[in-house]
Motif scaffolding. Structure first.
Motif, short mmCIF file in Angstrom:
data_model
loop_
_atom_site.label_atom_id
_atom_site.label_comp_id
_atom_site.label_asym_id
_atom_site.label_seq_id
_atom_site.Cartn_x
_atom_site.Cartn_y
_atom_site.Cartn_z
N VAL A 27 0.85 -1.19 0.00
CA VAL A 27 0.00 0.00 0.00
C VAL A 27 0.89 1.24 0.00
CG1 VAL A 27 -1.74 1.28 1.29
CG2 VAL A 27 -1.81 -1.23 1.24
N PRO A 28 0.64 2.19 -0.91
CA PRO A 28 1.52 3.37 -0.96
C PRO A 28 1.47 4.15 0.34
CG PRO A 28 -0.45 3.69 -2.30
CD PRO A 28 -0.44 2.25 -1.89
N GLY A 29 2.64 4.55 0.81
CA GLY A 29 2.72 5.31 2.05
C GLY A 29 2.36 6.76 1.85
N GLY A 30 2.08 7.42 2.94
CA GLY A 30 1.76 8.84 2.91
C GLY A 30 2.54 9.58 3.96
N PRO A 31 2.30 10.87 4.10
CA PRO A 31 2.97 11.64 5.16
C PRO A 31 2.54 11.12 6.53
CG PRO A 31 1.20 12.92 4.17
CD PRO A 31 1.35 11.68 3.34
N THR A 32 3.38 11.29 7.51
CA THR A 32 3.09 10.74 8.84
C THR A 32 3.01 11.83 9.91
OG1 THR A 32 5.46 10.26 9.10
CG2 THR A 32 4.05 8.47 8.32
N THR A 33 4.13 12.38 10.32
CA THR A 33 4.12 13.36 11.42
C THR A 33 4.51 14.77 10.98
OG1 THR A 33 6.41 12.80 12.00
CG2 THR A 33 4.66 11.56 13.11
N GLN A 34 4.62 15.00 9.69
CA GLN A 34 5.11 16.29 9.20
C GLN A 34 4.04 17.37 9.34
OE1 GLN A 34 4.95 13.39 7.59
NE2 GLN A 34 6.72 13.03 6.29
N ILE A 35 4.22 18.26 10.30
CA ILE A 35 3.26 19.34 10.52
C ILE A 35 3.34 20.38 9.41
CG2 ILE A 35 2.63 21.24 12.05
CD1 ILE A 35 1.88 18.60 13.24
N ASP A 36 4.55 20.80 9.03
CA ASP A 36 4.69 21.86 8.02
C ASP A 36 4.06 21.45 6.70
OD1 ASP A 36 5.95 23.46 9.82
OD2 ASP A 36 7.99 23.09 9.08
N TRP A 37 4.19 20.18 6.34
CA TRP A 37 3.58 19.69 5.09
C TRP A 37 2.08 19.93 5.12
CZ3 TRP A 37 -0.18 16.44 3.41
CH2 TRP A 37 -0.10 15.94 2.12
N SER A 38 1.45 19.56 6.23
CA SER A 38 0.00 19.71 6.36
C SER A 38 -0.41 21.18 6.43
CB SER A 38 -0.49 18.97 7.60
OG SER A 38 -1.89 18.94 7.66
N LEU A 39 0.36 21.99 7.16
CA LEU A 39 0.07 23.42 7.27
C LEU A 39 0.14 24.10 5.91
CD1 LEU A 39 -0.39 25.99 8.97
CD2 LEU A 39 2.07 26.07 9.36
N ASN A 40 1.15 23.79 5.13
CA ASN A 40 1.27 24.40 3.81
C ASN A 40 0.13 23.96 2.89
OD1 ASN A 40 3.60 25.83 4.44
ND2 ASN A 40 4.95 24.13 3.87
N GLN A 41 -0.28 22.70 3.01
CA GLN A 41 -1.42 22.26 2.20
C GLN A 41 -2.68 23.02 2.59
OE1 GLN A 41 -3.67 18.28 2.54
NE2 GLN A 41 -2.40 17.98 0.72
N ALA A 42 -2.90 23.18 3.90
CA ALA A 42 -4.08 23.90 4.37
C ALA A 42 -4.11 25.33 3.85
CB ALA A 42 -4.12 23.88 5.90
N ARG A 43 -2.96 25.98 3.85
CA ARG A 43 -2.90 27.36 3.36
C ARG A 43 -3.15 27.45 1.85
NH1 ARG A 43 2.62 28.92 6.63
NH2 ARG A 43 1.65 29.80 8.51
N SER A 44 -2.90 26.37 1.13
CA SER A 44 -3.09 26.38 -0.33
C SER A 44 -4.54 26.22 -0.73
CB SER A 44 -2.26 25.26 -0.97
OG SER A 44 -2.82 23.99 -0.70
N ILE A 45 -5.43 25.87 0.21
CA ILE A 45 -6.84 25.67 -0.10
C ILE A 45 -7.55 27.01 0.00
CG2 ILE A 45 -8.95 24.48 0.61
CD1 ILE A 45 -7.14 22.27 1.77
N ARG A 46 -7.98 27.52 -1.16
CA ARG A 46 -8.55 28.87 -1.22
C ARG A 46 -9.84 28.87 -2.04
NH1 ARG A 46 -3.52 29.99 -3.21
NH2 ARG A 46 -4.30 31.35 -4.85
#
Length: 545
Positions: free
Chosen positions: A308-327
């Motif tokens: 099963v392809p893996g995904g991000p795990t504990t990276q906060i900055d990755w998630s924060l940057n994605q959240a900011r990109s949702i407009r």
């Protein structure tokens, strides 16, 4: 020849009948649902469990509707305990009596029924419903809600070949009453046992598609506490809608969906004909829980293979940057035929700033969770009914402060007052090491900013005052803050809560009483004729039938 007065009377009658016919034709459609809620055996993680079924289904049936439809949902409670359904994201315009949380609505007694009469007024998008009493959410009883645009309102993407509901969430093997008992004894819950996709553990959920076509996936995190990452092996996802807001169509290889949130993505089947994994895994956890479903190409295809392809795990900055990109897509129409960007929220003066700080601790030797030091305890009567019937001593407006007190946690039935038509700023401050998720019933709000550290007035310099996404549930990252703007245009008693269900159950919630002194039916509908009455409202009368 008729007298002048008689002629005028006849013309008035003709005019009235003509107007009545126009109104009758213009009335929004009605959709009728009859649900029977029962217990039944389910096997989501391979062991038999007692689940909550709706019409024998787990998860429950989808609700299909169109903007402004009237939904008549007759719910028969065949459980041996009270039951109540809430509609996560449906705004219940002027109608908090139908919101389906204990602060506004009496639960349906065992063996009885209640008919919800609600309208999806001026809404589009993807949402879900769930049981809100006790810890029943851990037993099922949830399902998807989709509100389609009216035919004449343009949608900013072509009609997809298919439309799938994808309900994801963490899950326990233990019975929900046993989990509730753990919380009642003042203990924390253990970690969940697995992840479900549409009620199935790994290799249970399957979605059949045709090569070359594009499909819509409506993804909702209906779980109890964990943020989840969603991805489809070998395919990109184009985000098009978040909780009723058309978004800038950004493409992602995986998407973080926090508890209580809903997203719509378009996926084009542009790969060779074979089966692919649909993977869902926990975020920000020491032990990563993963579940996989199957994307099945209908033409002759090879079965899914490999890890099963893996995904991000504990990276906060990755998630924060994605959240900011949702407009927000400012050029797209919402439920009405005008651009979503025509409401310039960034130009409106803020009338009030509320800062909400979460905390965890012990009260009388038991685990509790709080907002601004107040840990909510339910009253003996739904707050909305107490307000309507003017029953004193049930709650006190102002029992929770606008700002953190810094004091120890204490118990109270916390209600915050707010003025109808105010435009307010709410800051969620998280000093803890977990990602939090907050929801406000009755409203969408603009997520204008989020960042690490402690919020200060200078943080407003970072706000997005042009195209922030409008939604009803937002995450707050560890040791971070999230700021939102809310236009208080919906009178009622509205639940503000943590979507981490154990925290909500143990006090991390309160009610926002949006009040208009006029008390006009223009601002709020009268109490429903069929409203259930319990607690100190028992024996009162609603309205004559």
């Amino acid at each position: 020849m008729l007298p002048k007065s008689a002629l005028i009377w006849q013309l008035c009658v003709v005019y009235f009948l003509a107007m009545f016919a126009i109104v009758a034709r213009a009335e929004s459609p009605y959709r009728f649902f009859t649900w029977n809620v029962t217990y039944g055996d389910i096997y989501p993680l391979g062991v038999r469990q007692q689940g909550i079924l709706i019409n024998g289904q787990f998860p429950g049936p989808d609700i299909y509707s169109v903007t402004n439809d009237n939904l008549i949902i007759n719910v028969h409670n065949s459980l041996p305990e009270p039951f109540l359904i809430s509609w996560n994201g449906v705004q219940q315009r002027r109608n908090s009596y139908e919101d389906g949380v204990y602060g506004t609505t009496c639960p349906i007694p065992p063996g009885k029924n209640f008919t919800y009469i609600l309208q999806v007024k001026d809404q589009i998008g993807s949402y879900f419903y769930f049981p809100s009493v006790g810890f029943q959410k851990a037993a099922g009883g949830f399902g998807g809600i989709r509100i389609l645009s009216r035919p004449l309102i343009p949608v900013p993407f072509p009609e997809p070949a298919g439309d799938f509901t994808v309900l994801i969430g963490d899950w326990y093997k233990a019975n929900h009453n046993k989990l509730k008992a753990v919380l009642d004894r003042g203990h924390r819950l253990p970690s969940p046992d697995g992840i479900l996709i549409n009620g199935h553990g790994s290799n249970g959920a399957s979605f059949t598609v045709e090569q070359g076509k594009t499909y819509r996936f409506r993804i909702s995190n209906v779980g109890l506490q964990h943020s989840l990452n969603f991805r489809i092996q070998g395919h990109k996802m184009k985000l098009v809608e978040v909780e009723g807001t058309h978004t800038i169509q950004t493409t992602y290889s995986s998407l973080d969906v926090h508890v209580g949130q809903s997203y719509s993505v378009l996926v084009t089947m542009d790969q060779p004909p074979q089966d692919f994994y649909i993977a869902v895994s926990t975020r920000f956890t020491n032990k990563v829980l993963t579940s996989a479903g199957t994307l099945h190409y209908s033409n002759p295809a090879r079965p899914v293979s490999g890890p099963v392809p893996g995904g991000p795990t504990t990276q906060i900055d990755w998630s924060l940057n994605q959240a900011r990109s949702i407009r927000t897509n400012l050029t797209a129409s919402g439920p009405r035929p005008n651009p979503q960007g025509s409401y310039h929220y960034g130009l409106i003066n803020i009338s009030r700033t509320i800062k909400l700080e979460s905390s965890a601790g012990q009260v009388n030797g038991k685990q509790r969770y709080a907002v601004n030091s107040v840990s909510f305890i339910p009253a003996d009567t739904p707050l909305k009914l107490a307000d309507y019937f003017k029953i004193g001593g049930v709650f006190r407006v102002g029992s929770i402060q606008d700002q953190p007190t810094g004091g120890n946690i204490y118990l109270d039935t916390s209600v915050m007052g707010a003025d109808f038509r105010g435009f307010i700023e709410i800051v969620f401050q998280n000093h803890e090491n977990i990602v939090q998720s907050w929801h406000i019933d009755g409203y969408n709000f603009w997520v204008v900013g989020m960042n690490g550290g402690v919020w200060t007035p200078a943080s407003r310099n970072e706000y997005n005052l042009r195209d922030a996404v409008s939604r009803c549930t937002t995450q707050v990252y560890p040791k971070s803050w999230t700021a939102i703007y809310v236009a208080l245009d919906n009178v009622g008693m509205w639940n503000v809560r943590s979507e981490f269900w154990a925290r909500q159950y143990l006090g991390q919630q309160f009610y926002l009483r949006v009040y208009s002194p006029v008390e006009s039916i223009r601002d709020e509908y009268p109490i429903p004729k069929n409203a259930l009455l319990c607690g100190r409202a028992k024996g009162k009368h609603t309205r004559s039938l």
